[in-house]
Design an enzyme around this catalytic site. Structure first.
Site, PDB file in Angstrom:
ATOM      1  N   ARG A  66       0.780  -1.240  -0.212  1.00  0.00           N
ATOM      2  CA  ARG A  66      -0.041  -0.074   0.116  1.00  0.00           C
ATOM      3  C   ARG A  66       0.833   1.158  -0.155  1.00  0.00           C
ATOM      4  O   ARG A  66       0.507   2.235  -0.603  1.00  0.00           O
ATOM      5  CB  ARG A  66      -0.940  -0.037   1.147  1.00  0.00           C
ATOM      6  CG  ARG A  66      -2.026   1.010   1.132  1.00  0.00           C
ATOM      7  CD  ARG A  66      -3.100   0.177  -0.022  1.00  0.00           C
ATOM      8  NE  ARG A  66      -4.231   1.062  -0.068  1.00  0.00           N
ATOM      9  CZ  ARG A  66      -4.959   0.831  -1.127  1.00  0.00           C
ATOM     10  NH1 ARG A  66      -5.002  -0.300  -1.764  1.00  0.00           N
ATOM     11  NH2 ARG A  66      -5.814   1.913  -1.456  1.00  0.00           N
ATOM     12  N   HIS A 110     -20.401  12.753  -2.236  1.00  0.00           N
ATOM     13  CA  HIS A 110     -20.759  11.718  -1.393  1.00  0.00           C
ATOM     14  C   HIS A 110     -22.346  11.497  -1.753  1.00  0.00           C
ATOM     15  O   HIS A 110     -23.106  12.697  -1.464  1.00  0.00           O
ATOM     16  CB  HIS A 110     -20.624  11.703  -0.121  1.00  0.00           C
ATOM     17  CG  HIS A 110     -21.211  10.502   0.704  1.00  0.00           C
ATOM     18  ND1 HIS A 110     -20.400   9.294   0.833  1.00  0.00           N
ATOM     19  CD2 HIS A 110     -22.177  10.273   1.602  1.00  0.00           C
ATOM     20  CE1 HIS A 110     -20.886   8.461   1.505  1.00  0.00           C
ATOM     21  NE2 HIS A 110     -22.216   8.712   1.941  1.00  0.00           N
ATOM     22  N   ASP A 151     -15.475  11.143   5.304  1.00  0.00           N
ATOM     23  CA  ASP A 151     -16.474  12.070   4.828  1.00  0.00           C
ATOM     24  C   ASP A 151     -16.682  13.114   5.987  1.00  0.00           C
ATOM     25  O   ASP A 151     -17.858  13.235   6.341  1.00  0.00           O
ATOM     26  CB  ASP A 151     -17.785  11.236   4.760  1.00  0.00           C
ATOM     27  CG  ASP A 151     -17.746  10.201   3.484  1.00  0.00           C
ATOM     28  OD1 ASP A 151     -16.957  10.643   2.579  1.00  0.00           O
ATOM     29  OD2 ASP A 151     -18.249   9.092   3.554  1.00  0.00           O
ATOM     30  N   ALA A 180     -29.534  15.442  -8.029  1.00  0.00           N
ATOM     31  CA  ALA A 180     -28.529  16.148  -7.273  1.00  0.00           C
ATOM     32  C   ALA A 180     -26.923  16.036  -7.745  1.00  0.00           C
ATOM     33  O   ALA A 180     -26.323  17.128  -8.053  1.00  0.00           O
ATOM     34  CB  ALA A 180     -28.539  15.501  -5.749  1.00  0.00           C
TER      35      ALA A 180
HETATM   36  C1  GAR Z   1     -21.387   8.269  -7.121  1.00  0.00           C
HETATM   37  O1  GAR Z   1     -22.712   7.957  -6.916  1.00  0.00           O
HETATM   38  C2  GAR Z   1     -20.649   8.894  -6.173  1.00  0.00           C
HETATM   39  O2  GAR Z   1     -21.455   9.963  -5.205  1.00  0.00           O
HETATM   40  C3  GAR Z   1     -20.152   7.605  -5.185  1.00  0.00           C
HETATM   41  O3  GAR Z   1     -19.665   6.807  -6.096  1.00  0.00           O
HETATM   42  C4  GAR Z   1     -20.650   6.941  -7.418  1.00  0.00           C
HETATM   43  C5  GAR Z   1     -19.550   6.957  -8.624  1.00  0.00           C
HETATM   44  O4  GAR Z   1     -20.537   7.083  -9.791  1.00  0.00           O
HETATM   45  N1  GAR Z   1     -19.035   8.100  -4.442  1.00  0.00           N
HETATM   46  C6  GAR Z   1     -18.939   7.405  -2.934  1.00  0.00           C
HETATM   47  O5  GAR Z   1     -19.870   6.581  -2.698  1.00  0.00           O
HETATM   48  C7  GAR Z   1     -17.864   7.899  -2.302  1.00  0.00           C
HETATM   49  N2  GAR Z   1     -18.066   7.531  -0.897  1.00  0.00           N
HETATM   50  P1  GAR Z   1     -19.666   7.496 -11.208  1.00  0.00           P
HETATM   51  O6  GAR Z   1     -18.652   6.962 -11.461  1.00  0.00           O
HETATM   52  O7  GAR Z   1     -20.750   7.409 -12.345  1.00  0.00           O
HETATM   53  O8  GAR Z   1     -19.593   9.076 -11.053  1.00  0.00           O
END
Ligand code: GAR
Length: 195
Positions: A66, A110, A151, A180
């Site tokens: 890592r 988020h 977060d 959103a």
């Molecule tokens: C989105 O819904 C974002 O808010 C979430 O992952 C998705 C990615 O979608 N992020 C998290 O859960 C972060 N904790 P995308 O690749 O289509 O943008």
């Protein structure tokens, strides 16, 4: 011009919203300088290519441990000389060194109204599964600065979205993205670029 680097792990619909926002002027004073993915073969990389944005994959699978991955990630981030780093569905824990180096220069989207359904283990569909299991009637999305917690950084913008009877996690995820996330993230970048 704000030099923006976007970090992704998957399909990249939020990345697309940013690309479109820069193209149509919803996001001004901004240059998309690069995309970093921790996964090979994800659709985000196609989106970057189609938009003519340089992309780089930094995968933990290519490093012995890592700490070596984290060093490579930070070196790659540095190579883009970003003013702002946008985590758009980037599902990797950000190394502390990177948070120190880019204090108040990393933002994350988020898919819930923080402080609900956030923190370790809450990502992607899991967030919406938890919201439905709890029976909330409203959820939404949050854009916030990234600090050393998960977060926990200062909130920049939030938008509420109704939960409807019979929603599956995928239904709720899609509605939160459409109503959103795809508006909020471009708006937050535009706000930072013009402040
Ligand atoms: C989105 O819904 C974002 O808010 C979430 O992952 C998705 C990615 O979608 N992020 C998290 O859960 C972060 N904790 P995308 O690749 O289509 O943008």
């Amino acid at each position: 011009m704000l030099r923006v680097l976007v970090m992704v792990s998957g399909g990249g619909t939020n990345l697309q919203a940013i690309i479109d926002g820069v193209a149509d002027g919803t996001i001004s004073n901004t240059e998309l300088v690069g995309v970093i993915s921790n996964n090979y073969g994800v659709y985000s990389l196609e989106r970057a290519k189609a938009a003519g944005i340089k992309s780089v994959v930094v995968s933990p699978k290519d490093y012995e441990n890592r700490s070596m991955f984290n060093d490579a990630l930070l070196d790659t981030v540095d190579s883009f000389e970003p003013d702002l780093i946008v985590l758009a569905g980037f599902l990797v824990v950000i190394p502390e060194k990177m948070i120190d180096r880019y204090e108040n220069k990393i933002i994350n989207i988020h898919p819930s109204l923080i402080p609900s359904f956030c923190g370790t283990g809450y990502y992607g569909l899991k967030v919406h599964e938890a919201a439905l299991a709890r029976g909330v009637k409203v959820s939404g999305a949050t854009v916030h600065y990234v600090d050393k917690g998960t977060d926990t950084g200062p909130i920049i913008m939030q938008k509420a979205v109704d939960v409807l009877d019979g929603d599956t996690p995928k239904d709720l995820q899609q509605r939160i993205m459409e109503q959103a996330e795809w508006k909020l993230l471009p708006a937050a970048i535009n706000k930072i670029a013009n402040s």
